[in-house]
Motif scaffolding. Structure first.
Motif, PDB file in Angstrom:
ATOM      1  N   ASP A  42     -10.015   2.039  -5.481  1.00  0.00           N
ATOM      2  CA  ASP A  42      -8.479   3.421  -4.165  1.00  0.00           C
ATOM      3  C   ASP A  42      -7.971   2.260  -4.511  1.00  0.00           C
ATOM      4  OD1 ASP A  42     -11.252   4.362  -4.773  1.00  0.00           O
ATOM      5  OD2 ASP A  42     -11.984   3.157  -2.584  1.00  0.00           O
ATOM      6  N   VAL A  43      -7.366   0.639  -4.392  1.00  0.00           N
ATOM      7  CA  VAL A  43      -6.243   1.046  -4.597  1.00  0.00           C
ATOM      8  C   VAL A  43      -5.497   0.268  -5.670  1.00  0.00           C
ATOM      9  CG1 VAL A  43      -5.095  -0.731  -3.316  1.00  0.00           C
ATOM     10  CG2 VAL A  43      -7.095  -0.224  -2.027  1.00  0.00           C
ATOM     11  N   ARG A  44      -4.141   0.451  -5.368  1.00  0.00           N
ATOM     12  CA  ARG A  44      -2.999   0.036  -6.815  1.00  0.00           C
ATOM     13  C   ARG A  44      -3.316  -1.457  -6.881  1.00  0.00           C
ATOM     14  NH1 ARG A  44       2.897   1.532  -7.314  1.00  0.00           N
ATOM     15  NH2 ARG A  44       2.682   1.300  -4.834  1.00  0.00           N
ATOM     16  N   PRO A  45      -2.740  -2.259  -8.556  1.00  0.00           N
ATOM     17  CA  PRO A  45      -3.680  -3.135  -8.207  1.00  0.00           C
ATOM     18  C   PRO A  45      -2.540  -3.911  -7.243  1.00  0.00           C
ATOM     19  CG  PRO A  45      -3.204  -1.986 -10.284  1.00  0.00           C
ATOM     20  CD  PRO A  45      -2.758  -1.432  -9.249  1.00  0.00           C
TER      21      PRO A  45
END
Ligand code: ZN
Length: 164
Positions: A42-45
């Motif tokens: 769910d989180v950008r890299p």
């Protein structure tokens, strides 16, 4: 690689492209350690959790916070943006500090210096996000510093290889 100079094309990567496996000094034993990106759906890299792992002493630390410190600070050693461990790949030169997050980043700096980059990328002035090459300090790209920059890069690379 051949020894003849090649035209250097800016690969258009940015600092963000080298943050998956950062080489640092272990905060406990000072040997080489890595800050690794942990997969997160769910989180950008850029904001994904990080884990510092040292194979020498077994230290493991995690980062799942919010504060990220990108770019090198003017004073003090360069640090990884997450756990603020000292970057392994950094060295002071007469002109300033040369630093990189990992060996790919270091290789990009090397190719840039070796080519004596003169041309500007066409997107350089267009207001888009500046590429890593465009942001490199001028002294790294200057032909008169080429030998010194390449020597520094090679020493840094060797320091990783000899650490295993
Ligand atoms: Zn350690």
């Amino acid at each position: 690689m051949s020894g003849t100079p090649v035209r250097f094309g800016d690969p258009r990567c940015t600092e963000y492209d080298f943050l998956d496996s950062i080489l640092v000094h272990c905060p406990r034993c000072d040997r080489i350690a890595r800050v690794l990106r942990q997969p997160h759906p769910d989180v950008r890299p850029l904001f994904a959790p990080r884990r510092l792992v040292c194979r020498s002493c077994g230290l493991a630390r995690t980062w799942a916070g919010r504060g990220i410190g990108l770019g090198a600070r003017q004073r003090g050693p360069a640090e990884d943006p997450y756990l603020r461990a000292r970057l392994w790949l950094q060295r002071e030169t007469r002109h300033g500090r040369l630093w990189a997050y990992d060996l790919r980043h270091l290789d990009l700096i090397r190719r840039c210096a070796a080519a004596g980059l003169r041309e500007r990328a066409p997107w350089y002035d267009t207001g888009q996000k500046m590429t890593l090459v465009a942001r490199l300090p001028a002294w790294i790209k200057s032909a008169k510093n080429r030998d010194e920059v390449l020597r520094t890069v090679d020493r840094l690379r060797e320091s990783v290889l000899t650490e295993g």
